[in-house]
Scaffold this active site. Sequence first.
Site, short mmCIF file in Angstrom:
data_model
loop_
_atom_site.label_atom_id
_atom_site.label_comp_id
_atom_site.label_asym_id
_atom_site.label_seq_id
_atom_site.Cartn_x
_atom_site.Cartn_y
_atom_site.Cartn_z
N CYS A 93 -41.37 97.22 -22.44
CA CYS A 93 -41.32 98.64 -22.02
C CYS A 93 -42.53 99.44 -22.49
O CYS A 93 -42.66 100.62 -22.15
CB CYS A 93 -40.04 99.29 -22.52
SG CYS A 93 -39.94 99.41 -24.31
N CYS A 130 -35.10 99.54 -22.61
CA CYS A 130 -36.05 98.42 -22.54
C CYS A 130 -35.47 97.31 -21.65
O CYS A 130 -34.37 96.80 -21.92
CB CYS A 130 -36.32 97.87 -23.94
SG CYS A 130 -37.35 96.39 -23.94
N LYS A 180 -17.94 58.69 -46.08
CA LYS A 180 -16.51 59.02 -45.97
C LYS A 180 -15.75 58.30 -47.07
O LYS A 180 -16.05 57.13 -47.37
CB LYS A 180 -15.95 58.55 -44.62
CG LYS A 180 -16.60 59.14 -43.40
CD LYS A 180 -16.05 58.43 -42.16
CE LYS A 180 -16.92 58.73 -40.95
NZ LYS A 180 -16.60 57.84 -39.83
N LEU A 232 -19.00 68.54 -40.01
CA LEU A 232 -19.14 67.87 -41.30
C LEU A 232 -19.86 68.78 -42.28
O LEU A 232 -20.73 69.57 -41.89
CB LEU A 232 -19.94 66.57 -41.16
CG LEU A 232 -19.24 65.40 -40.47
CD1 LEU A 232 -20.21 64.24 -40.29
CD2 LEU A 232 -18.02 64.94 -41.26
N LYS A 285 -25.98 58.43 -38.92
CA LYS A 285 -25.45 59.52 -38.10
C LYS A 285 -26.20 59.52 -36.77
O LYS A 285 -27.38 59.86 -36.71
CB LYS A 285 -25.62 60.86 -38.82
CG LYS A 285 -25.02 62.05 -38.08
CD LYS A 285 -25.13 63.31 -38.94
CE LYS A 285 -24.55 64.51 -38.21
NZ LYS A 285 -25.31 64.87 -37.01
N LYS A 288 -28.53 64.89 -44.30
CA LYS A 288 -29.50 65.12 -43.22
C LYS A 288 -30.89 64.71 -43.67
O LYS A 288 -31.36 65.12 -44.74
CB LYS A 288 -29.49 66.60 -42.82
CG LYS A 288 -28.15 67.08 -42.27
CD LYS A 288 -27.87 66.59 -40.87
CE LYS A 288 -28.67 67.37 -39.86
NZ LYS A 288 -28.38 66.95 -38.48
N GLU A 294 -19.55 58.40 -30.58
CA GLU A 294 -20.79 59.07 -30.20
C GLU A 294 -21.40 58.30 -29.03
O GLU A 294 -21.70 57.10 -29.15
CB GLU A 294 -21.76 59.09 -31.38
CG GLU A 294 -22.85 60.12 -31.27
CD GLU A 294 -22.40 61.53 -31.66
OE1 GLU A 294 -23.24 62.45 -31.54
OE2 GLU A 294 -21.24 61.71 -32.06
N TYR A 343 -20.19 35.61 -13.33
CA TYR A 343 -19.58 36.91 -13.63
C TYR A 343 -19.54 37.79 -12.37
O TYR A 343 -18.50 38.35 -12.03
CB TYR A 343 -20.37 37.61 -14.74
CG TYR A 343 -19.82 38.96 -15.15
CD1 TYR A 343 -18.89 39.06 -16.17
CD2 TYR A 343 -20.23 40.12 -14.50
CE1 TYR A 343 -18.37 40.30 -16.55
CE2 TYR A 343 -19.71 41.36 -14.85
CZ TYR A 343 -18.79 41.44 -15.88
OH TYR A 343 -18.28 42.66 -16.24
#
EC number: 6.5.1.2
Length: 669
Positions: A404, A422, A286, A83, A117, A310, A172, A36
Amino acid sequence: MGKDIKDEILSLRDAIKKWDREYYVDSSPTVGDVTYDKALLRLQYLENRYPEYKTLDSPTLKFGSDLLNDFKEIEHSYPILSLDKAYDVKELLLWVEKMSLEGSNLGFDMGISAEPKIDGCSIVLYYKDGILEKALTRGDGRFGNNVIENVRTIKNVPLCIGERVELVLRGEIYITKKDFLKINHTLDDSYINARNLTSGILRRINSREVVNFPLDIFVYDILYSSLKLNTNHDAFDKLKHFGFKLNPFCKFFCGKNLGENIINYVKEIEEQRERFEYEIDGVVLKVNDFRLRDVLGYTSHHPKWSIAYKFESLRAVSKVIDIVVQVGRSGKITPVANIEKVLIAGAFITSASLHNQDYIDSIGLNVKDVVAISRRGDVIPAVELVVEKLSVGNFKIPNYCPSCKKSLIKEGAHLFCVNIHCPLKIMGHIKYFCSKKCMNIVGLSEKTIEFLFNMNFISSEIDLYTFDFDRLIGLKGFNFKRVNKLKRSIEESKNRPFKKLLLAMGIKDLGINTILLLINNNLNSFDAISLLCQDNKNALVKLLDIKGIGERIAFNIIRAFNDKIILDKFNFFKKLGFKMQEDSMNCVIDSSFLFGKKFCITGSFDEYSRHVLIDKITKKGAIFHSAVSRYLDFLLVGKSPGLKLKKANNLGIKILSLFDIKNLVNLDD
């Protein structure tokens, strides 16, 4: 001679591409490293000797270029949406049942794909005539940076797919947990997690350097294809054929017990989470059928045919070293726990917000205590509870401002510093003003702003436009090139739209959505808003007439536009030539018909996908609603409309076709 050289180059390219596919996609190499490498070196030599034969799909591009990247910002051809999210399996099951019911009512056989995910960096790959043309970061969803030179170095990104087709793909880019720890250990400035390291590598200006990092990619969605593809399953088969790397854990579900089978899959992936070689933070579902996707459509935020489940936050145990009190630009006081460094879900955590005194008291926390730390949503570090109490009593927030030294006041559960002078509040305002979502002054990082402020070079946003930045040349970290870039960025900020300047002023409750409401109700300039607010009573009536603006927001707008400090700043920017009126191009184009109109969409359209059509109409000043209600001005109807049409007819809402819209407004300007 020329033909022989060209033939050899073509032969070497074909062989190397074949070997790359065997190694990276099929996991069944047929040649060794020596063969290669020898072929690749020969190809590099020939292309350098005969540059007229070098093409954009050559495998040698995988090894980067010495030319410096400029990462131009380019508009996406399609909005890159987020999403919808579910945080428990009941929510997820309800979504599956809803999709099944809607699909059944519309005559579709329901199928759903599911895949892990990946917690990496989103990328959009554009192929023209089968050759990789550009690779854009997600950016703000409308514009992204072109990082093609660096993406070309990623082994699993095909430079040429062998067919003259057009594709727009989402993927991703990631780096494995093992490689993250190994690389991070060698860097002077370490990264908090693998995603941030990946992002940092992608933005290196010399692609020769990027070659040395083991970036990888999973492609997971087709935004556009010139091929006729009916389902996600078809799309995945085609992408595999083209040589793209797809997640091997992706599964397709259909038939009986659909919801139960999907939930079992989700639980299985979550149980195996720690065994994955890369970071994952959930599972994405999906709808499989592309025609059903078109009918289900989009909100302005997400596709309705997809959802992300999640995972629960992972936890670790650490010890509180110290508790410091921070002051935000609004004067809000936030206690923060500094903890012994701990790794959670691929990120090193050294601090976590404690919110307020009530929260500290509720968990009984003080310095030296051993605590359980999580990353809520796998993003925000949080102290969940005290595991072992090694101190006496609870930490108490001082009753004076750490910056302050003025007394604090309590509003609800939080303490605030109300001193307009401040230092930390002022610095917070400057940082917000310069931030990407406001004036987007590139190069003025938070650290740079802190340096300029602490050296008394600047004391407000105004000073950014009066300070002689050439005074910085020669100081540590400030060479001629960097200072010139800063000056150029500051000058460019004068051309930002008025809505950005209005947002950058940091007026309480005046976020971008409220600003757009003002603009869509003829309050699209500084003069218009300030003139209105001179008559408090009339201003209150006018503002409350705008749907979406309540009393609190209205009072804060009126108060701000009667505040001498704020008005002086606006007048200063006006004299410098800042845009003090929202351009018509940013509000409404070529017709008042769509301006401020609320609309919804049902059905599919031959000429545009639904999310592209929504984007085109909202650019004309209209406001998209995801559901039919009596507040709509019209419903845009395409082929095979859903139940929205029936509901709109019952409510007496105006029904329009795409033909009707195009007779009134040019959508393609």
